[in-house]
Motif scaffolding. Sequence first.
Motif: not given
Length: 58
Positions: A33-46
Amino acid sequence: MKNRPLSQTNAYLRDPEKRHRAVLRSVLPSSAVEGILFTDNELAEIERQWAEKQTAEG
């Protein structure tokens, strides 16, 4: 009354795996909603970092 963290008083947050899922379920849409979108790679890193932390904590 002594103040305790929400993670100790809320049954849904006591289990680390359930807490992790609940936080992601809340944070990801709010971020979008704030415009911060995570890539699949970023989610995998999290996920990887969270798993390492859980392993280190025992």
